[in-house]
Design an enzyme around this catalytic site. Structure first.
Site, mmCIF file in Angstrom:
data_model
loop_
_atom_site.group_PDB
_atom_site.id
_atom_site.type_symbol
_atom_site.label_atom_id
_atom_site.label_comp_id
_atom_site.label_asym_id
_atom_site.label_seq_id
_atom_site.Cartn_x
_atom_site.Cartn_y
_atom_site.Cartn_z
ATOM 1 N N ARG A 59 -14.648 -40.135 30.608
ATOM 2 C CA ARG A 59 -15.347 -39.009 29.955
ATOM 3 C C ARG A 59 -14.474 -37.760 29.854
ATOM 4 O O ARG A 59 -14.431 -37.126 28.804
ATOM 5 C CB ARG A 59 -16.686 -38.723 30.664
ATOM 6 N N TYR A 111 -18.925 -23.323 6.856
ATOM 7 C CA TYR A 111 -19.561 -24.628 6.885
ATOM 8 C C TYR A 111 -21.037 -24.455 7.283
ATOM 9 O O TYR A 111 -21.342 -23.927 8.352
ATOM 10 C CB TYR A 111 -18.819 -25.556 7.852
ATOM 11 N N ASP A 184 -11.499 -22.226 11.702
ATOM 12 C CA ASP A 184 -11.775 -23.569 11.179
ATOM 13 C C ASP A 184 -10.809 -23.776 10.016
ATOM 14 O O ASP A 184 -10.964 -23.195 8.945
ATOM 15 C CB ASP A 184 -13.238 -23.653 10.716
ATOM 16 N N LYS A 209 -12.092 -35.084 8.164
ATOM 17 C CA LYS A 209 -11.672 -34.803 6.787
ATOM 18 C C LYS A 209 -10.203 -35.184 6.601
ATOM 19 O O LYS A 209 -9.856 -36.329 6.733
ATOM 20 C CB LYS A 209 -11.951 -33.334 6.461
HETATM 21 N N1 PLP Z 1 -15.968 -27.558 9.308
HETATM 22 C C1 PLP Z 1 -15.878 -27.834 8.001
HETATM 23 C C2 PLP Z 1 -15.119 -26.908 7.110
HETATM 24 C C3 PLP Z 1 -16.521 -28.969 7.475
HETATM 25 O O1 PLP Z 1 -16.437 -29.228 6.155
HETATM 26 C C4 PLP Z 1 -17.243 -29.822 8.346
HETATM 27 C C5 PLP Z 1 -17.958 -31.024 7.842
HETATM 28 O O2 PLP Z 1 -18.224 -31.137 6.659
HETATM 29 C C6 PLP Z 1 -17.309 -29.496 9.698
HETATM 30 C C7 PLP Z 1 -16.651 -28.366 10.145
HETATM 31 C C8 PLP Z 1 -18.059 -30.368 10.659
HETATM 32 O O3 PLP Z 1 -17.325 -31.511 10.901
HETATM 33 P P1 PLP Z 1 -17.962 -32.935 11.328
HETATM 34 O O4 PLP Z 1 -18.773 -33.416 10.183
HETATM 35 O O5 PLP Z 1 -16.761 -33.743 11.638
HETATM 36 O O6 PLP Z 1 -18.810 -32.675 12.536
#
Ligand code: PLP
Length: 390
Positions: A59, A111, A184, A209
């Site tokens: 873990r 997001y 991000d 992604k």
């Molecule tokens: N940040 C961005 C810019 C995203 O496009 C996404 C998902 O679409 C996320 C975070 C969240 O990622 P996950 O779907 O892998 O949890």
């Protein structure tokens, strides 16, 4: 790492080189160029009660996950990286390392699921979040509360308008006020931007992604140069809540990252060509893409991103929402699906998924450009717009 040989990566190898060889690790025992997948959840204790291998239990940590982390750290120019079970778990781990009552700043354009979590669950837990136009440094300066603001969260380019934020500018403001900056960087990838070089403290990815790139793994990543208590708290959140990525997925992520530079370069070139052609399409009222000079963040993006402006763009349809939804229904090559950053091109009517609070116009279609031939991509979206118009 006793069973691995590591090359000296201090030489100035490019991201493409580092990623292609997954840092060039060779399994000492088998001499394999592809490292084995370590699946054991538990490990033998030494007779004197120590765990000298560094492995105790699955873990908190895992050898294959550490392999993926070392690649991500090298790509981001970071000392440390953590890989988690999703992009959301990576982001949430950062916020949960704060304390109830802490003040944070987040972008108005970001997001959507993370924005919803901050507005609802995180607020209930005790975080106080102000949503600010982070592309406007004066707005950030006004919103930051010295000594009280603990984190400024950024996303650049930001979903789904591809807004560009000046990481160095925000970092200066935030650090003066005693706040950390986390970025991000999912849309930029370390191929185009390395946020730590611009003063960010933490960089985050939805590795689902571009890092993985094949729409077959959910994963998240964090990277930093800090050796501080805050990073230790993030590590504890991952260990205690079991947010670590599984070893099979970590292996797939390593495999996906080997072609990261090729994929991101191809997707960026396709997105630039599509943005340029769609900007002249009679049925399109606006193309949102930082590579276009018409984009408000273009000059900044040209300084902050190198080698391209990313594979993501959005288009607004002159005839409105119904035409946008009908266009997405008529595509043959583009895949009508959420997510982004895979080798296949995706199209999505974004407002339908984002719900209340979205800054997304109703006439907007989000395009995640893959690596297909750009003429095929253009022809398909052109025929879809025409057929949707009846
Ligand atoms: N940040 C961005 C810019 C995203 O496009 C996404 C998902 O679409 C996320 C975070 C969240 O990622 P996950 O779907 O892998 O949890």
């Amino acid at each position: 790492m006793s069973d691995k040989t590591r090359p000296d990566i201090s030489a100035n190898w490019s991201a493409a080189t580092l990623a292609a060889q997954a840092l060039g690790h060779i399994d000492e025992k088998s001499r394999a160029v592809t490292p084995p997948i370590h699946i054991s959840s538990t490990f033998i204790r030494d007779p004197d009660n120590q765990y000298r291998s560094g492995n105790i239990y699955g873990r908190p940590d895992n050898e294959t996950v550490r392999e993926a982390e070392s690649v991500i750290a090298a790509l981001e120019g970071a000392k440390h990286a953590l890989v988690l079970g999703s992009g959301m778990s990576a982001a949430v781990a950062v916020f949960l390392a704060l304390k109830p009552g802490d003040h944070v700043i987040a972008p108005k354009v970001m997001y959507w699921a993370l924005r919803n979590w901050l507005m609802n669950d995180a607020a209930e837990w005790g975080l106080r979040t102000d949503f600010v136009d982070t592309a406007d440094l004066d707005a950030v300066r006004t919103a930051v509360r010295p000594g009280e603001t603990k984190l400024v969260w950024l996303e650049t380019p930001a979903n789904p308008l591809w807004t560009i934020t000046d990481i160095a500018g925000v970092a200066e403001i935030a650090h003066e006020a005693g706040a950390r900056v986390a970025v991000d960087s999912t849309g930029a990838t370390p191929i185009l931007t390395r946020p730590l070089e611009f003063g960010a403290d933490i960089v985050m990815h939805s590795a689902t992604k571009y890092l993985n790139g094949h729409s077959d793994v959910l994963a998240g990543a964090l990277a930093t140069n800090a050796d501080d208590e805050f990073w230790a708290r993030i590590r504890r959140v991952r260990a205690i809540q079991g947010l670590i990525l599984g070893p099979f997925e970590a292996f797939l992520l390593i495999r996906g990252m080997r072609t990261l530079a090729l994929r991101v370069t191809a997707a960026s070139a396709n997105a630039m060509a599509l943005a340029t052609r769609l900007a002249n399409h009679a049925m399109v009222s606006e193309v949102l893409y930082p590579g276009l000079e018409s984009h408000p963040g273009h000059a900044l993006a040209a300084r902050q991103m190198r080698g391209g402006f990313g594979g993501m763009l959005s288009i607004r349809l002159r005839a409105g929402e119904a035409h946008a939804i009908a266009t997405a229904a008529k595509v043959a090559l583009w895949k009508r699906a959420t997510s982004l950053g895979g080798v296949e091109s995706l199209i999505e009517h974004r407002a339908s998924i984002e719900g209340p609070g979205t800054p997304c116009p109703l006439d907007l279609l989000r395009l995640s450009t893959g690596i297909e031939a750009v003429d095929d991509l253009y022809a398909d979206i052109d025929q879809a717009m025409r057929r949707a118009a009846g």
